[in-house]
Enzyme design. Structure first.
Site, short mmCIF file in Angstrom:
data_model
loop_
_atom_site.label_atom_id
_atom_site.label_comp_id
_atom_site.label_asym_id
_atom_site.label_seq_id
_atom_site.Cartn_x
_atom_site.Cartn_y
_atom_site.Cartn_z
CB CYS A 126 -0.95 -0.01 1.19
SG CYS A 126 -1.94 -1.52 1.29
CG HIS A 149 -3.18 2.93 2.13
ND1 HIS A 149 -3.81 2.52 0.98
CD2 HIS A 149 -3.28 1.88 3.00
CE1 HIS A 149 -4.26 1.30 1.14
NE2 HIS A 149 -3.96 0.88 2.36
CG ASN A 180 -7.05 -1.10 1.37
OD1 ASN A 180 -6.26 -0.90 0.45
ND2 ASN A 180 -6.65 -1.36 2.60
#
Length: 318
Positions: A119, A244, A274
């Site tokens: 990420c 993120h 996500n």
């Protein structure tokens, strides 16, 4: 922002993004697994996410986002001499994604490599692109964060299937007389590497949610502040904070501790889920498209995830 003495600069010229057409709501997931809209929103803040079709690959997503960033930049394929793809969900490791993305976009014989910092991957790729330009190793760079988590997540595991999604975000990085990309502050916490894993090619993603949550909400706001200090920017000067998109509670906790009171905080997770390495460019590209952030304003990026890896830098919004 400040640069080392005598160093040339780099900046992001344009962003682009792409999401699959298939919208999956919390109610849709509740038909498959034991969950509900209230449970999901209260824990991770997600209302809906996008899932790619079986026919759409992470390369397809990357080509769409990269093409949009390239078009928005005003540059042509012939102007790009380096392509970097950040991803942790590639279906195959050989050949790499960057060479395939470049070929499909008509970019001839560029340097091409992949980055897996999960990420944090987009921030790692952005730092690498900036450094390559400043060192004279590249002229114009296309970077893409792309993920297809649906091929690595067990839909029956509600600890992960309600969180992760598919998508891509891209940016074109070019030389600049001034500093448009600040120094990166990055690192890793390998002692916690087992918190997010895919054990082998036959396994699905496993995440220790509480371990990640505690780490993210306690260890990362100092990294974000260090990135501001490295760029010579006070958090109060930020126009945007784009972390993120891991979990809405994590995003809000870091934002409170950062003290960037004048910044618009990206909360793309609510409608995008996500998307790991894609989440930062995807979120910022959508914010620019909606007119939520000013061109020329400063945005703080903060990537963090499996590894555990993290990276942060300040950029000027194109």
């Amino acid at each position: 922002m400040k640069l080392p003495a005598g160093a040339p600069g780099a900046k992001v010229l344009a962003f682009g993004h792409y999401q699959p057409a298939n919208v999956v709501t919390n109610d849709d997931l509740a038909k498959i697994i034991e969950t509900n809209d209230e449970w999901i929103q209260s824990r991770v803040g997600i209302k809906e996410r996008r899932f790619a079709t079986p026919e759409e690959s992470e390369i397809d997503l990357a080509v769409q986002a990269g093409g949009k960033a390239l078009a928005a930049s005003g540059l042509g394929a012939a102007d790009i001499d380096l392509v970097i793809v950040a991803s942790c969900t590639l279906e195959t490791q050989i050949p790499n994604a960057a060479g395939r993305v470049a070929h499909r976009l008509g970019i001839d014989a560029p340097g091409a490599y992949d980055v897996n910092a999960a990420c944090a991957g987009f921030c790692y790729a952005l730092a690498s692109a900036s450094d390559a330009i400043r060192a004279g190793s590249a002229r114009n760079v296309l970077i893409v964060g792309t993920e297809k988590f649906t091929q690595w997540v067990d839909i029956q595991d509600r600890a992960t299937s309600v969180i992760f999604a598919d998508g891509a975000g891209a940016a074109v990085v070019v030389p600049s007389e001034t500093a448009g990309i600040g120094p990166v502050v990055w690192g890793s916490a390998g002692d916690k590497a087992d918190a997010i894993t895919i054990k082998d090619r036959h396994s699905a993603l496993h995440q220790e949610g509480q371990t990640v949550f505690r780490w993210a909400t306690t260890a990362l706001h100092p990294i974000a502040k260090q990135a501001c200090e490295a760029a010579g920017v006070d958090p109060a000067e930020l126009a945007a904070f784009v972390p993120h998109q891991a979990n809405l509670r994590i995003i809000e906790a870091i934002a409170r501790k950062l003290g960037a009171d004048n910044a618009v905080v990206a909360k793309d997770i609510v409608l995008a889920g996500n998307t790991s390495a894609a989440s930062i460019p995807l979120a910022l590209s959508r914010m620019i498209e909606r007119g939520e952030v000013p061109s020329g304003g400063l945005a703080l990026l903060l990537g963090f995830g499996a590894g555990l890896t993290y990276a942060s830098q300040v950029i000027e919004i194109p």
